[in-house]
Design an enzyme around this catalytic site. Structure first.
Site, short mmCIF file in Angstrom:
data_model
loop_
_atom_site.label_atom_id
_atom_site.label_comp_id
_atom_site.label_asym_id
_atom_site.label_seq_id
_atom_site.Cartn_x
_atom_site.Cartn_y
_atom_site.Cartn_z
N CYS A 14 -7.20 -1.13 1.44
CA CYS A 14 -6.19 -1.55 2.25
C CYS A 14 -6.85 -1.96 3.66
O CYS A 14 -7.41 -1.12 4.00
CB CYS A 14 -5.07 -0.61 2.56
SG CYS A 14 -3.86 -1.05 3.71
N CYS A 30 0.57 3.10 3.52
CA CYS A 30 1.02 2.71 4.92
C CYS A 30 2.00 1.60 4.93
O CYS A 30 2.31 1.09 5.80
CB CYS A 30 -0.25 2.34 5.65
SG CYS A 30 -1.19 0.56 5.27
N CYS A 79 -8.25 -5.64 -10.18
CA CYS A 79 -7.89 -4.65 -10.93
C CYS A 79 -7.51 -3.51 -9.92
O CYS A 79 -8.19 -2.59 -9.46
CB CYS A 79 -8.88 -4.38 -11.85
SG CYS A 79 -8.71 -2.97 -13.17
N CYS A 87 -5.12 0.75 6.50
CA CYS A 87 -5.38 2.27 6.43
C CYS A 87 -6.67 2.60 5.75
O CYS A 87 -7.18 3.61 5.83
CB CYS A 87 -4.29 2.75 6.02
SG CYS A 87 -4.01 2.71 4.09
N CYS A 101 0.68 -1.02 0.01
CA CYS A 101 0.27 0.03 0.16
C CYS A 101 0.85 1.19 0.08
O CYS A 101 1.59 1.45 0.93
CB CYS A 101 -0.90 0.01 1.19
SG CYS A 101 -1.85 1.42 1.55
#
Length: 164
Positions: free
Chosen positions: A128, A83, A151, A131, A80
């Site tokens: 995510c 984070c 995707c 976060c 991510c």
């Protein structure tokens, strides 16, 4: 008199054609979720690029075929961009032809899912799990073994190469 009936009939037809494709059922309305990484909008704006902010925090979509990660073939982990949580392994990446990095499997427990009606029909949004950053969407038209196509907006990801 016949015109009044035709106009009345036409009005009734138009009124009865109320679209429901964008209406959410009460049980499917998104509720505010708490995440381990919880920052204010201003804190996110200071830490992320403008493109990262709009994709991760405002659920925008980057233009297709613009991600530097689209053609990346290195071995490693996609994390991510907000984070650093590991989200996808390079072994699960495949070329979907859609213009966004695509994976057939996430790192279990690190990607969370929600229902999204933003374009008029139900889709499964991915974010995510640490976060809450918007990643993209998952579809049921991917390759074996899962049949899934995650995707993902490339700007929502950073790539960490495997150490040699």
């Amino acid at each position: 008199m016949i015109y009044k009936h035709l106009i009345l009939g036409a009005c009734l037809v138009f009124i009865s054609c109320q679209g429901v494709s964008q209406q959410q059922k009460d049980s499917e309305v998104k509720e505010e979720k708490k995440f381990a990484v919880n920052k204010s909008e201003e804190e996110w704006k200071k830490e992320l690029t403008e493109a990262e902010f709009y994709v991760l925090r405002k659920a925008a979509t980057e233009n297709p075929f613009t991600s530097e990660l689209l053609e990346n073939k290195e071995k490693g982990t996609y994390v991510c961009a907000g984070c650093g949580t590991p989200l996808f392994k390079s072994e699960t990446k495949f070329r979907s032809g859609t213009g966004w990095p695509s994976f057939y499997k996430e790192i279990e427990g690190n990607v969370a899912y929600d229902v999204d009606y933003d374009i008029g029909y139900k889709r499964t949004e991915e974010h995510c799990a640490n976060c809450g950053g918007h990643l993209g969407h998952v579809f049921n038209d991917g390759p074996k073994p899962t049949g899934l196509r995650h995707c993902i907006n490339g700007v929502a990801l950073d790539f960490v190469p495997d150490s040699k």
